[in-house]
Design a protein around this motif. Structure first.
Motif, PDB file in Angstrom:
ATOM      1  N   VAL A 197       0.612  -5.679  -3.231  1.00  0.00           N
ATOM      2  CA  VAL A 197      -0.650  -4.977  -2.918  1.00  0.00           C
ATOM      3  C   VAL A 197      -0.814  -3.860  -3.949  1.00  0.00           C
ATOM      4  O   VAL A 197       0.060  -3.005  -4.069  1.00  0.00           O
ATOM      5  N   THR A 198      -1.912  -3.882  -4.696  1.00  0.00           N
ATOM      6  CA  THR A 198      -2.119  -2.862  -5.732  1.00  0.00           C
ATOM      7  C   THR A 198      -3.336  -1.992  -5.408  1.00  0.00           C
ATOM      8  O   THR A 198      -4.011  -2.200  -4.402  1.00  0.00           O
ATOM      9  N   GLY A 199      -3.611  -1.075  -6.326  1.00  0.00           N
ATOM     10  CA  GLY A 199      -4.667  -0.093  -6.094  1.00  0.00           C
ATOM     11  C   GLY A 199      -6.060  -0.541  -6.469  1.00  0.00           C
ATOM     12  O   GLY A 199      -6.915   0.295  -6.753  1.00  0.00           O
ATOM     13  N   ALA A 200      -6.323  -1.851  -6.472  1.00  0.00           N
ATOM     14  CA  ALA A 200      -7.700  -2.318  -6.652  1.00  0.00           C
ATOM     15  C   ALA A 200      -8.413  -2.224  -5.309  1.00  0.00           C
ATOM     16  O   ALA A 200      -7.774  -2.232  -4.252  1.00  0.00           O
ATOM     17  N   SER A 201      -9.731  -2.189  -5.360  1.00  0.00           N
ATOM     18  CA  SER A 201     -10.509  -2.221  -4.130  1.00  0.00           C
ATOM     19  C   SER A 201     -10.334  -3.587  -3.458  1.00  0.00           C
ATOM     20  O   SER A 201     -10.076  -4.582  -4.135  1.00  0.00           O
ATOM     21  N   LEU A 245       8.419 -12.175   5.054  1.00  0.00           N
ATOM     22  CA  LEU A 245       7.426 -11.549   4.175  1.00  0.00           C
ATOM     23  C   LEU A 245       8.080 -10.422   3.402  1.00  0.00           C
ATOM     24  O   LEU A 245       8.630  -9.484   3.998  1.00  0.00           O
ATOM     25  N   HIS A 246       8.017 -10.511   2.087  1.00  0.00           N
ATOM     26  CA  HIS A 246       8.593  -9.482   1.219  1.00  0.00           C
ATOM     27  C   HIS A 246       7.418  -8.754   0.581  1.00  0.00           C
ATOM     28  O   HIS A 246       6.729  -9.320  -0.279  1.00  0.00           O
ATOM     29  N   ILE A 247       7.181  -7.549   1.039  1.00  0.00           N
ATOM     30  CA  ILE A 247       5.959  -6.836   0.664  1.00  0.00           C
ATOM     31  C   ILE A 247       6.264  -5.726  -0.344  1.00  0.00           C
ATOM     32  O   ILE A 247       7.158  -4.897  -0.127  1.00  0.00           O
ATOM     33  N   ILE A 248       5.502  -5.760  -1.440  1.00  0.00           N
ATOM     34  CA  ILE A 248       5.648  -4.697  -2.457  1.00  0.00           C
ATOM     35  C   ILE A 248       4.270  -4.096  -2.693  1.00  0.00           C
ATOM     36  O   ILE A 248       3.366  -4.786  -3.176  1.00  0.00           O
ATOM     37  N   ALA A 249       4.122  -2.838  -2.351  1.00  0.00           N
ATOM     38  CA  ALA A 249       2.850  -2.151  -2.623  1.00  0.00           C
ATOM     39  C   ALA A 249       3.103  -1.088  -3.690  1.00  0.00           C
ATOM     40  O   ALA A 249       4.125  -0.397  -3.660  1.00  0.00           O
ATOM     41  N   THR A 250       2.183  -0.991  -4.631  1.00  0.00           N
ATOM     42  CA  THR A 250       2.286   0.070  -5.632  1.00  0.00           C
ATOM     43  C   THR A 250       1.889   1.397  -4.974  1.00  0.00           C
ATOM     44  O   THR A 250       1.318   1.405  -3.866  1.00  0.00           O
ATOM     45  N   ASP A 251       2.143   2.500  -5.677  1.00  0.00           N
ATOM     46  CA  ASP A 251       1.735   3.807  -5.132  1.00  0.00           C
ATOM     47  C   ASP A 251       0.224   3.830  -4.873  1.00  0.00           C
ATOM     48  O   ASP A 251      -0.239   4.236  -3.807  1.00  0.00           O
ATOM     49  N   MET A 252      -0.531   3.361  -5.874  1.00  0.00           N
ATOM     50  CA  MET A 252      -1.995   3.351  -5.703  1.00  0.00           C
ATOM     51  C   MET A 252      -2.415   2.303  -4.677  1.00  0.00           C
ATOM     52  O   MET A 252      -3.434   2.467  -3.996  1.00  0.00           O
ATOM     53  N   GLY A 253      -1.631   1.247  -4.554  1.00  0.00           N
ATOM     54  CA  GLY A 253      -1.909   0.234  -3.527  1.00  0.00           C
ATOM     55  C   GLY A 253      -1.881   0.861  -2.147  1.00  0.00           C
ATOM     56  O   GLY A 253      -2.758   0.624  -1.314  1.00  0.00           O
ATOM     57  N   ARG A 254      -0.854   1.675  -1.902  1.00  0.00           N
ATOM     58  CA  ARG A 254      -0.744   2.342  -0.593  1.00  0.00           C
ATOM     59  C   ARG A 254      -1.912   3.315  -0.381  1.00  0.00           C
ATOM     60  O   ARG A 254      -2.492   3.394   0.701  1.00  0.00           O
ATOM     61  N   LYS A 255      -2.228   4.070  -1.454  1.00  0.00           N
ATOM     62  CA  LYS A 255      -3.283   5.091  -1.320  1.00  0.00           C
ATOM     63  C   LYS A 255      -4.656   4.460  -1.093  1.00  0.00           C
ATOM     64  O   LYS A 255      -5.427   4.904  -0.241  1.00  0.00           O
ATOM     65  N   VAL A 256      -4.967   3.423  -1.871  1.00  0.00           N
ATOM     66  CA  VAL A 256      -6.288   2.790  -1.721  1.00  0.00           C
ATOM     67  C   VAL A 256      -6.361   2.066  -0.372  1.00  0.00           C
ATOM     68  O   VAL A 256      -7.401   2.071   0.289  1.00  0.00           O
ATOM     69  N   PHE A 257      -5.245   1.483   0.060  1.00  0.00           N
ATOM     70  CA  PHE A 257      -5.211   0.833   1.382  1.00  0.00           C
ATOM     71  C   PHE A 257      -5.594   1.849   2.454  1.00  0.00           C
ATOM     72  O   PHE A 257      -6.437   1.589   3.311  1.00  0.00           O
ATOM     73  N   TYR A 295      -7.175   4.705   2.060  1.00  0.00           N
ATOM     74  CA  TYR A 295      -8.541   5.183   1.835  1.00  0.00           C
ATOM     75  C   TYR A 295      -9.576   4.192   2.371  1.00  0.00           C
ATOM     76  O   TYR A 295     -10.549   4.567   3.027  1.00  0.00           O
ATOM     77  N   GLU A 296      -9.323   2.902   2.109  1.00  0.00           N
ATOM     78  CA  GLU A 296     -10.334   1.901   2.473  1.00  0.00           C
ATOM     79  C   GLU A 296     -10.246   1.421   3.925  1.00  0.00           C
ATOM     80  O   GLU A 296     -11.252   1.043   4.520  1.00  0.00           O
TER      81      GLU A 296
END
Ligand SMILES: Cc1cc2nc3c(=O)[nH]c(=O)nc-3n(C[C@H](O)[C@H](O)[C@H](O)COP(=O)(O)O)c2cc1C
Length: 195
Positions: free
Chosen positions: A8-12, A31-43, A45-46
């Motif tokens: 999961v990345t920081g794209a919309s 499920l092996h989940i990897i979210a980037t820092d921006m992925g977490r933040k945008v998640f 936010y949205e």
């Protein structure tokens, strides 16, 4: 039990990650989940849901869930000897697509994608940006030529639905289908039962 990596990345388009992960969490899978820092933040936010709270919720469902730190290069998903059915990157930012296309690695998500490409494991990338520059398009072409499936989050307009949730389910379902996962999110749309 089938294993999947979900990036999961920081794209919309965090709602796609939310729907897809919720669906997979209800199945018998690892499920092996990897979210980037921006992925977490945008998640956050949205969707309005803190990432850690979301992970805690889906951990209560059927699947076995592992949530990695993107800096943890010692994690098992960084190794080619850790076999998975498929990896999905939903949504995928242009920054992450560029890093994977160039092969620089540098974080766990990019390394796991790099491993999928070298091991010929199914990799589905849902890139989100508009408009796309030539740099974006070239990187996506490189990824496609290396075997990744490029599946942008494009609604199925032909379904003639004005329901936002159904459009999102349809896209999430198609991403899952491309990763080899039969699902009723997609089937509903495909059989015209969405309405
Ligand atoms: C609200 C928000 C929406 C964004 N949407 C996009 C997008 O749709 N596509 C994109 O490539 N970057 C988007 N960005 C920029 C990325 O978050 C930024 O390039 C970031 O460095 C990506 O890092 P990551 O690939 O490590 O997650 C968005 C940023 C914010 C704050």
């Amino acid at each position: 039990m089938k294993r999947y990596i979900i990036g999961v990345t920081g794209a919309s388009g965090s709602i796609l990650a939310k729907v897809l992960l919720r669906y997979l969490a209800g199945t018998k899978a690892e499920l092996h989940i990897i979210a980037t820092d921006m992925g977490r933040k945008v998640f956050e936010y949205e969707t309005g849901i803190p990432w850690t709270a979301f992970i805690s919720t889906i951990k209560q469902k059927e699947a076995e869930i592992f949530d990695y730190e993107n800096q943890d290069m010692f994690a098992r998903v960084a190794s080619g000897s850790f076999q998975v059915e498929a990896m999905m990157i939903v949504p995928c930012s242009m920054a992450t697509a560029a890093k994977i296309a160039v092969g620089t690695g540098g974080n766990l998500l990019c390394r796991a994608a790099d491993v999928c490409l070298k091991e010929k494991t199914r990799l589905v990338i849902s890139p989100r940006e508009a408009p796309l520059s030539s740099i974006h398009l070239k990187n996506l072409l490189t990824l496609s030529e290396c075997g990744a499936v490029i599946l942008p989050p494009v609604p199925m307009f032909y379904a003639n639905s004005d329901n936002y949730d159904e459009m999102v389910y349809g896209i999430a379902g198609r991403i899952l289908k491309s990763a080899g996962i039969d699902n009723d999110l997609y089937t509903k749309w495909n059989s015209g039962k969405a309405n």
